[in-house]
Design an enzyme around this catalytic site. Sequence first.
Site, PDB file in Angstrom:
ATOM      1  N   HIS A 215       1.761   4.462  -2.913  1.00 32.84           N
ATOM      2  CA  HIS A 215       1.760   5.912  -2.713  1.00 32.84           C
ATOM      3  C   HIS A 215       3.102   6.521  -3.135  1.00 32.84           C
ATOM      4  CE1 HIS A 215      -2.064   6.215  -0.721  1.00 32.84           C
ATOM      5  NE2 HIS A 215      -1.708   5.512   0.348  1.00 32.84           N
TER       6      HIS A 215
ATOM      7  N   ASP B  79      -7.537   7.796   3.088  1.00 33.55           N
ATOM      8  CA  ASP B  79      -7.257   8.107   1.687  1.00 33.55           C
ATOM      9  C   ASP B  79      -8.529   8.507   0.943  1.00 33.55           C
ATOM     10  OD1 ASP B  79      -4.630   7.427   2.181  1.00 33.55           O
ATOM     11  OD2 ASP B  79      -4.734   5.477   1.189  1.00 33.55           O
TER      12      ASP B  79
ATOM     13  N   HIS C 262       0.825  -1.206   0.000  1.00 36.04           N
ATOM     14  CA  HIS C 262       0.000   0.000   0.000  1.00 36.04           C
ATOM     15  C   HIS C 262       0.865   1.264   0.000  1.00 36.04           C
ATOM     16  CE1 HIS C 262      -3.936   1.970   1.117  1.00 36.04           C
ATOM     17  NE2 HIS C 262      -3.088   2.919   1.477  1.00 36.04           N
ATOM     18  N   GLU C 263       1.824   1.326   0.924  1.00 32.18           N
ATOM     19  CA  GLU C 263       2.661   2.522   1.022  1.00 32.18           C
ATOM     20  C   GLU C 263       3.606   2.643  -0.163  1.00 32.18           C
ATOM     21  OE1 GLU C 263       1.841   4.701   3.070  1.00 32.18           O
ATOM     22  OE2 GLU C 263       0.516   3.438   4.269  1.00 32.18           O
TER      23      GLU C 263
END
Length: 231
Positions: free
Chosen positions: A60, A138, A56-57
């Site tokens: 980003h 988010d 997930h990170e």
Amino acid sequence: AGGDVEFFGRGAARRARKAGGPTAGGALRAEGRRRPRHDDPSARLGPDTMRRVAVHEAGHAISALRDGHGDDVAFVSIIPRSDGSLGFVASPPRESQLDTYPAMLGRLRTILAGRAAEAVVFGEDQLSLGSGGGPGSDLAVATRIAVHLVCAAGFGAGGSLQWTDAPTAAQRQQVDRLLRRAYREALTLLRAERAALTRLADALVAEQELEGARVRELIAPRRARRGVKRP
């Protein structure tokens, strides 16, 4: 908050005194990383959750560095914090400037890139709830940006320049289309960058926290590949 800054500053000063040196940036960064971590051992991530948060990170971070509007990454972490966050991507402070419509579309894409990264790696039918939740999630942040663009910044469909703080049904549809567009672009980008996504996620699982220079090294910035639509 100001109290947090004072708290970190005092901790950094103690670190510097113990080390026999000045209170430099290194001591402050070390204090800032250590203090916000969750003290509750039950908050530690299991292997499967850690992998998902890393993916997930990483999504980003890759989107931010590929944004094309000068965005950068200073730090990425997948260590739970006391505010309930499981991971985050920190960017350097931005110089004061007027944002443009393309830059805001790029920011939307980056905000939704965490969810998109999960979809690329785990599948759309195996997404976590990590992108949703409270007002700082988010999806909440992305929705506020899209509503602002459509209802307050003059970028709604049909060229309307009318300002409102109460979106109509038609404007809500425009907001939804804007969010879907940004999400599709994030998916396209991360599918093209699958190798970099894997490298960065692997490194986060192994090291937990990465400096911006290490992130850029793993991603190996280059020109966007053909087929990746820029906002």
